[in-house]
Motif scaffolding. Sequence first.
Motif, mmCIF file in Angstrom:
data_model
loop_
_atom_site.group_PDB
_atom_site.id
_atom_site.type_symbol
_atom_site.label_atom_id
_atom_site.label_comp_id
_atom_site.label_asym_id
_atom_site.label_seq_id
_atom_site.Cartn_x
_atom_site.Cartn_y
_atom_site.Cartn_z
ATOM 1 N N LEU A 1 -4.990 8.725 11.923
ATOM 2 C CA LEU A 1 -3.872 7.876 11.526
ATOM 3 C C LEU A 1 -2.519 8.496 11.869
ATOM 4 C CD1 LEU A 1 -5.045 6.717 7.982
ATOM 5 C CD2 LEU A 1 -5.226 5.468 10.141
ATOM 6 N N SER A 2 -1.554 7.639 12.087
ATOM 7 C CA SER A 2 -0.187 8.090 12.311
ATOM 8 C C SER A 2 0.437 8.545 11.002
ATOM 9 C CB SER A 2 0.643 6.938 12.897
ATOM 10 O OG SER A 2 2.029 7.247 12.847
ATOM 11 N N ILE B 1 2.907 6.046 8.781
ATOM 12 C CA ILE B 1 2.523 4.929 7.913
ATOM 13 C C ILE B 1 3.157 5.123 6.540
ATOM 14 C CG2 ILE B 1 0.590 3.781 6.751
ATOM 15 C CD1 ILE B 1 -1.153 4.563 9.137
ATOM 16 N N ASP B 2 3.831 4.091 6.054
ATOM 17 C CA ASP B 2 4.480 4.171 4.753
ATOM 18 C C ASP B 2 3.455 4.121 3.631
ATOM 19 O OD1 ASP B 2 7.043 4.296 5.795
ATOM 20 O OD2 ASP B 2 7.276 2.104 5.806
ATOM 21 N N VAL C 1 0.431 -1.138 2.676
ATOM 22 C CA VAL C 1 -0.880 -0.499 2.648
ATOM 23 C C VAL C 1 -1.732 -1.001 1.483
ATOM 24 C CG1 VAL C 1 -0.173 1.522 1.282
ATOM 25 C CG2 VAL C 1 -2.083 1.711 2.874
ATOM 26 N N TYR D 1 -2.222 5.575 -1.971
ATOM 27 C CA TYR D 1 -2.681 5.365 -0.599
ATOM 28 C C TYR D 1 -3.850 6.244 -0.156
ATOM 29 C CZ TYR D 1 0.130 9.409 0.879
ATOM 30 O OH TYR D 1 0.657 10.664 1.030
#
Length: 360
Positions: A34-35, A38-39, A48, A242
Amino acid sequence: MVKTLLEVFNEVKYPVVGHGKRNVQVLKDTFDHLSGDIDSDIYGTGKVIEDFQAKIAAYLGKPSAVFFPSGTMAQQIALRQWCDEKGSRKVAYHPLCHLEIHEQDGLRELHHLEPVLLADKDRLITLEDVRQMDDDVACLLLELPQREIGGQLPAFEELEAIAAYCRDKGIKLHLDGARLYEILPYYGKSAAEVCSLFDSVYVSFYKGIGGIAGAILAGEEAFTKQSKIWKRRHGGDLISLYPYIINADQAFDERLSKMEHYYEAAVELAEMYNNCGGLTTRPVVPVSNMFHVHADMPKETFEKVLIDVYEETGIGLTGNVREAGQGSYYEVSLGDRYEGIPKDLLKQAFVRLQAKMNDK
């Protein structure tokens, strides 16, 4: 120093149950691809969490869903809401329901609700049991499958009849669907078809799905909107959830399509157990990927037998045996590990198991 059953189980080459070890690597694997841009979610809002809630709501066939850190929190809140709506303190469920035996009386102490226990401990709730409930029961909780009696399931027609009766009497029906995914192959139904019988639904992301933690509570929008308020009151609105959500989403996508395979594996394995003298499974033919194994020997004796088998074959059947009257039992829940076990070695383990049991 003598090793415990769990210690020996954790060292075997081929553990039979579950998906794999619950260690930090699970979380590392989740985020590796994953980047970092990402918020995160913030107090229950953000892409998310909102996207995942919408995804699971659609899967369950419900208008809305809310992510909770635990099923314990989600289910107590669901029952509290239905009781408040009806103006009654009574909820009904099985004597071995999770809320009754694993939650330190949370429903009574936190919400002052009055549980009504239906059916005997060793059997499922039936339509006749439901018909004998008082009319002032606000909500009936059904657990599918009923874990503490081996993962048994009622016939789908029985479920439909119970749902129709509850609707007619104004009794809300809540699904403890911690293992909902695992029963769908047996019923031959979609999640939405099963959930259409229920006013509210809880599903877990750490049991059959194999996520780290987390749960969803789903239902009509007015219901889930109120559940968010209760979630905040319970301290469940962490600033960010998250890690659990992203991991749950990954596990959901990875394992949902494997549920029929896990179920077929359970049927195969249960037959091996039932061909071993002194052992029986409950149910005899599993209806999901889980079942119980009962042995007609005391816990301590049975553990010694299992340890010998593990050390001789490298096959680990369980790490936890419990007492059951004069005998003992343990739970089996199959996942990704089972497919990687050489079948000839597994059969050899059962030959050794039979021989060891005959010697006791």
